[in-house]
Design an enzyme around this catalytic site. Structure first.
Site, PDB file in Angstrom:
ATOM      1  N   ASP A   1      51.193  31.307  43.711  1.00  0.00           N
ATOM      2  CA  ASP A   1      50.317  30.722  42.695  1.00  0.00           C
ATOM      3  C   ASP A   1      49.415  31.823  42.149  1.00  0.00           C
ATOM      4  O   ASP A   1      49.340  32.921  42.712  1.00  0.00           O
ATOM      5  CB  ASP A   1      49.438  29.619  43.303  1.00  0.00           C
ATOM      6  CG  ASP A   1      50.249  28.463  43.853  1.00  0.00           C
ATOM      7  OD1 ASP A   1      51.381  28.255  43.392  1.00  0.00           O
ATOM      8  OD2 ASP A   1      49.740  27.780  44.760  1.00  0.00           O
TER       9      ASP A   1
ATOM     10  N   ASP B   1      45.570  32.451  41.732  1.00  0.00           N
ATOM     11  CA  ASP B   1      44.218  32.002  42.082  1.00  0.00           C
ATOM     12  C   ASP B   1      43.215  32.716  41.185  1.00  0.00           C
ATOM     13  O   ASP B   1      43.224  33.945  41.092  1.00  0.00           O
ATOM     14  CB  ASP B   1      43.902  32.303  43.547  1.00  0.00           C
ATOM     15  CG  ASP B   1      44.794  31.527  44.499  1.00  0.00           C
ATOM     16  OD1 ASP B   1      44.947  30.311  44.295  1.00  0.00           O
ATOM     17  OD2 ASP B   1      45.354  32.135  45.426  1.00  0.00           O
TER      18      ASP B   1
END
Length: 199
Positions: free
Chosen positions: A129, A131
């Site tokens: 992902d 962040d």
């Protein structure tokens, strides 16, 4: 002042005798740790060690005088050109950078992207992902935060954006969800607070 998500380079080994072997190896490979949102004794700072695998995270406290350098997330974006451009999280970082820069907010990457930017060691995978840490002293108007959230919606990877303030941190999506209460991460641990107290 060291804040959670800051990357810290240590100038000597600080692993306790009880640490797993992978922690020792990780710090020999690179002496960088991540500041944690946790209380530490006077003259010390709470940090986390990242291992090569997602499940390998180890929490400890280190002396402040063991910290040789501090890189906050907002100092890392200038290094984005050094990342492997073929990775989805890296492409997402390049896409959001001009959008977030236009807001005037202090921001930077955390997680695996931030760690790789600080250390130069591969930490990002194709499944990583992105962040994002938004550094604020006081929450900006909700309309401004909603515009930030909208700018993160058309990306090919999941973006986890966290509003980080001296008194705690909250997920941007949760703050904008319309819920009466949200989870606030504080040095004393997570707690539910009324949304209106943060806006």
């Amino acid at each position: 002042m060291i804040r959670p998500h800051d990357l810290l380079r240590l100038n000597w080994p600080v692993t306790p005798a009880t640490a797993p072997r992978w922690v020792v190896l990780a710090l020999c490979r690179t002496p960088w740790v991540v500041a944690r949102r946790a209380l530490a004794a006077e003259g010390r700072v709470a940090v986390g060690v990242r291992g090569p695998h997602r499940a390998q995270r180890f929490a400890l406290d280190v002396p402040l005088d063991a910290v040789a350098a501090v890189l906050p997330p907002e100092a890392l974006t200038a290094r984005a050109h050094t990342l492997r451009a073929e990775l989805p999280a890296v492409r997402a970082l390049h896409a959001v950078r001009p959008r977030l820069d236009r807001t005037g907010l202090r921001w930077g990457p955390g997680g695996s992207v931030g760690f790789e930017l600080a250390t130069g060691l591969p930490a990002i995978t194709r499944d990583s992902d992105l962040d994002i840490v938004l550094r604020v002293e006081h929450p900006p108007p909700l309309a401004e935060l909603a515009a930030v959230q909208a700018s993160l919606q058309d990306l090919s990877v999941r973006v986890d954006c966290q509003l980080d303030a001296p008194w705690g941190a909250v997920a941007l999506a949760e703050l904008l969800s319309g819920a009466d209460r949200v989870l606030l991460r504080t040095p004393n641990g997570p707690r539910l607070v009324w949304t209106e107290t943060l806006t």
